[in-house]
Design a protein around this motif. Structure first.
Motif, PDB file in Angstrom:
ATOM      1  N   PRO A 116     -11.655  -2.927  -3.619  1.00  0.00           N
ATOM      2  CA  PRO A 116     -11.749  -1.458  -3.714  1.00  0.00           C
ATOM      3  C   PRO A 116     -10.441  -0.747  -3.359  1.00  0.00           C
ATOM      4  CG  PRO A 116     -13.637  -2.327  -2.525  1.00  0.00           C
ATOM      5  CD  PRO A 116     -12.671  -3.463  -2.713  1.00  0.00           C
ATOM      6  N   ASN A 117      -9.622  -1.365  -2.547  1.00  0.00           N
ATOM      7  CA  ASN A 117      -8.358  -0.744  -2.154  1.00  0.00           C
ATOM      8  C   ASN A 117      -7.275  -0.882  -3.214  1.00  0.00           C
ATOM      9  OD1 ASN A 117      -9.356   0.116   0.313  1.00  0.00           O
ATOM     10  ND2 ASN A 117      -8.918  -1.835   1.283  1.00  0.00           N
ATOM     11  N   LEU A 118      -7.523  -1.623  -4.275  1.00  0.00           N
ATOM     12  CA  LEU A 118      -6.551  -1.784  -5.351  1.00  0.00           C
ATOM     13  C   LEU A 118      -6.698  -0.715  -6.429  1.00  0.00           C
ATOM     14  CD1 LEU A 118      -6.579  -5.658  -5.816  1.00  0.00           C
ATOM     15  CD2 LEU A 118      -4.913  -4.270  -4.596  1.00  0.00           C
ATOM     16  N   SER A 119      -7.672   0.169  -6.300  1.00  0.00           N
ATOM     17  CA  SER A 119      -7.901   1.185  -7.322  1.00  0.00           C
ATOM     18  C   SER A 119      -6.728   2.151  -7.467  1.00  0.00           C
ATOM     19  CB  SER A 119      -9.172   1.965  -7.021  1.00  0.00           C
ATOM     20  OG  SER A 119      -9.020   2.676  -5.806  1.00  0.00           O
ATOM     21  N   PHE A 120      -5.924   2.324  -6.416  1.00  0.00           N
ATOM     22  CA  PHE A 120      -4.774   3.222  -6.508  1.00  0.00           C
ATOM     23  C   PHE A 120      -3.752   2.717  -7.522  1.00  0.00           C
ATOM     24  CE2 PHE A 120      -3.158   0.096  -3.600  1.00  0.00           C
ATOM     25  CZ  PHE A 120      -1.803   0.038  -3.886  1.00  0.00           C
ATOM     26  N   LEU A 121      -3.749   1.416  -7.792  1.00  0.00           N
ATOM     27  CA  LEU A 121      -2.775   0.872  -8.743  1.00  0.00           C
ATOM     28  C   LEU A 121      -3.020   1.380 -10.157  1.00  0.00           C
ATOM     29  CD1 LEU A 121      -2.491  -2.819  -7.516  1.00  0.00           C
ATOM     30  CD2 LEU A 121      -0.855  -0.963  -7.209  1.00  0.00           C
ATOM     31  N   SER A 122      -4.280   1.539 -10.544  1.00  0.00           N
ATOM     32  CA  SER A 122      -4.556   2.015 -11.900  1.00  0.00           C
ATOM     33  C   SER A 122      -4.126   3.473 -12.051  1.00  0.00           C
ATOM     34  CB  SER A 122      -6.032   1.859 -12.245  1.00  0.00           C
ATOM     35  OG  SER A 122      -6.823   2.710 -11.442  1.00  0.00           O
ATOM     36  N   GLY A 123      -4.287   4.270 -11.014  1.00  0.00           N
ATOM     37  CA  GLY A 123      -3.829   5.658 -11.067  1.00  0.00           C
ATOM     38  C   GLY A 123      -2.314   5.740 -11.175  1.00  0.00           C
ATOM     39  N   THR A 124      -1.620   4.887 -10.461  1.00  0.00           N
ATOM     40  CA  THR A 124      -0.162   4.845 -10.531  1.00  0.00           C
ATOM     41  C   THR A 124       0.290   4.396 -11.907  1.00  0.00           C
ATOM     42  OG1 THR A 124      -0.060   4.338  -8.177  1.00  0.00           O
ATOM     43  CG2 THR A 124       1.912   3.875  -9.471  1.00  0.00           C
ATOM     44  N   ALA A 125      -0.387   3.411 -12.466  1.00  0.00           N
ATOM     45  CA  ALA A 125      -0.033   2.926 -13.807  1.00  0.00           C
ATOM     46  C   ALA A 125      -0.244   4.010 -14.854  1.00  0.00           C
ATOM     47  CB  ALA A 125      -0.863   1.689 -14.147  1.00  0.00           C
ATOM     48  N   ASP A 126      -1.302   4.792 -14.711  1.00  0.00           N
ATOM     49  CA  ASP A 126      -1.548   5.885 -15.656  1.00  0.00           C
ATOM     50  C   ASP A 126      -0.435   6.931 -15.581  1.00  0.00           C
ATOM     51  OD1 ASP A 126      -3.857   4.773 -16.643  1.00  0.00           O
ATOM     52  OD2 ASP A 126      -5.184   5.935 -15.332  1.00  0.00           O
ATOM     53  N   LYS A 127       0.019   7.235 -14.371  1.00  0.00           N
ATOM     54  CA  LYS A 127       1.100   8.212 -14.221  1.00  0.00           C
ATOM     55  C   LYS A 127       2.387   7.705 -14.857  1.00  0.00           C
ATOM     56  CE  LYS A 127      -0.581  10.454 -10.058  1.00  0.00           C
ATOM     57  NZ  LYS A 127      -0.363  10.708  -8.636  1.00  0.00           N
ATOM     58  N   VAL A 128       2.687   6.441 -14.662  1.00  0.00           N
ATOM     59  CA  VAL A 128       3.896   5.856 -15.259  1.00  0.00           C
ATOM     60  C   VAL A 128       3.792   5.881 -16.782  1.00  0.00           C
ATOM     61  CG1 VAL A 128       5.198   3.703 -15.532  1.00  0.00           C
ATOM     62  CG2 VAL A 128       4.470   4.447 -13.260  1.00  0.00           C
ATOM     63  N   LYS A 129       2.610   5.542 -17.307  1.00  0.00           N
ATOM     64  CA  LYS A 129       2.407   5.559 -18.758  1.00  0.00           C
ATOM     65  C   LYS A 129       2.567   6.975 -19.313  1.00  0.00           C
ATOM     66  CE  LYS A 129      -1.698   5.594 -20.218  1.00  0.00           C
ATOM     67  NZ  LYS A 129      -2.391   6.570 -20.934  1.00  0.00           N
ATOM     68  N   ASP A 130       1.982   7.963 -18.641  1.00  0.00           N
ATOM     69  CA  ASP A 130       2.095   9.351 -19.094  1.00  0.00           C
ATOM     70  C   ASP A 130       3.542   9.837 -19.050  1.00  0.00           C
ATOM     71  OD1 ASP A 130      -0.615   9.495 -19.558  1.00  0.00           O
ATOM     72  OD2 ASP A 130      -1.075  10.415 -17.623  1.00  0.00           O
ATOM     73  N   LYS A 131       4.266   9.444 -18.004  1.00  0.00           N
ATOM     74  CA  LYS A 131       5.668   9.850 -17.885  1.00  0.00           C
ATOM     75  C   LYS A 131       6.502   9.227 -19.005  1.00  0.00           C
ATOM     76  CE  LYS A 131       7.448  10.378 -13.748  1.00  0.00           C
ATOM     77  NZ  LYS A 131       8.092  10.163 -12.433  1.00  0.00           N
ATOM     78  N   ARG A 132       6.267   7.960 -19.294  1.00  0.00           N
ATOM     79  CA  ARG A 132       7.004   7.304 -20.387  1.00  0.00           C
ATOM     80  C   ARG A 132       6.648   7.897 -21.741  1.00  0.00           C
ATOM     81  NH1 ARG A 132       7.368   1.121 -18.379  1.00  0.00           N
ATOM     82  NH2 ARG A 132       8.861   1.552 -16.732  1.00  0.00           N
ATOM     83  N   ASN A 133       5.386   8.238 -21.935  1.00  0.00           N
ATOM     84  CA  ASN A 133       4.991   8.885 -23.185  1.00  0.00           C
ATOM     85  C   ASN A 133       5.677  10.244 -23.334  1.00  0.00           C
ATOM     86  OD1 ASN A 133       3.383   6.772 -24.009  1.00  0.00           O
ATOM     87  ND2 ASN A 133       1.483   7.691 -23.290  1.00  0.00           N
ATOM     88  N   ALA A 134       5.773  10.982 -22.230  1.00  0.00           N
ATOM     89  CA  ALA A 134       6.462  12.273 -22.273  1.00  0.00           C
ATOM     90  C   ALA A 134       7.937  12.076 -22.611  1.00  0.00           C
ATOM     91  CB  ALA A 134       6.312  12.991 -20.928  1.00  0.00           C
ATOM     92  N   GLN A 135       8.552  11.047 -22.035  1.00  0.00           N
ATOM     93  CA  GLN A 135       9.948  10.762 -22.351  1.00  0.00           C
ATOM     94  C   GLN A 135      10.108  10.394 -23.826  1.00  0.00           C
ATOM     95  OE1 GLN A 135      10.586   7.731 -19.387  1.00  0.00           O
ATOM     96  NE2 GLN A 135      11.731   9.123 -18.065  1.00  0.00           N
ATOM     97  N   ASN A 136       9.156   9.655 -24.363  1.00  0.00           N
ATOM     98  CA  ASN A 136       9.198   9.276 -25.775  1.00  0.00           C
ATOM     99  C   ASN A 136       9.106  10.514 -26.666  1.00  0.00           C
ATOM    100  OD1 ASN A 136       8.051   8.535 -28.431  1.00  0.00           O
ATOM    101  ND2 ASN A 136       8.072   6.460 -27.609  1.00  0.00           N
ATOM    102  N   ILE A 137       8.211  11.419 -26.319  1.00  0.00           N
ATOM    103  CA  ILE A 137       8.051  12.663 -27.086  1.00  0.00           C
ATOM    104  C   ILE A 137       9.342  13.481 -27.028  1.00  0.00           C
ATOM    105  CG2 ILE A 137       6.850  14.893 -27.122  1.00  0.00           C
ATOM    106  CD1 ILE A 137       4.342  13.301 -26.134  1.00  0.00           C
TER     107      ILE A 137
END
Length: 134
Positions: A34-55
């Motif tokens: 249960p304490n590893l759930s923060f990793l998925s939120g961090t991964a989503d933020k990194v993905k969104d940031k990279r997508n914004a950079q791509n745009i």
């Protein structure tokens, strides 16, 4: 004549020992997973940031090549980058400037994309823009 068999030494683990180890591993897993759930939120933020950079890369490269992006809010301009545009003239007139980000991945990118007073889009690494893209 009586034959005796030598004493056999039992090797391996008993059932109790195996069950004890399994219970300990189960308890550790119940605490850690249960304490590893923060990793998925961090991964989503990194993905969104990279997508914004791509745009923004497609936007700025297209603008440098002579693409006339529409004015207006961030969402309108991002939609134009996703759809793609060609410059009106010049050596790159046949090249389509378009982001590789799909439309369903755009929502989280808006907080990393802002619009300047001049109407140009810019990248905000801190994510301080309105999440709506408006």
């Amino acid at each position: 004549m009586k034959t005796t068999q030598p004493d056999r030494r039992q090797s391996g683990f008993s059932l109790i020992e195996l069950l004890t180890v399994m219970v300990i591993i189960g308890l550790l897993a119940a605490i850690v997973i249960p304490n590893l759930s923060f990793l998925s939120g961090t991964a989503d933020k990194v993905k969104d940031k990279r997508n914004a950079q791509n745009i923004l890369l497609a936007y700025t490269t297209g603008a440098a090549a002579g693409v006339k992006w529409p004015g207006g809010d961030v969402a309108t301009q991002v939609a134009a980058v996703l759809a793609g545009r060609k410059p009106n003239g010049g050596s790159l007139a046949n090249m389509n400037f378009q982001s590789t980000v799909s439309a369903d991945q755009v929502e989280g990118t808006y907080i990393y994309i802002g619009v300047r007073a001049t109407g140009e889009l810019f990248f905000d690494a801190q994510g301080g823009q309105p999440a709506s893209g408006h």
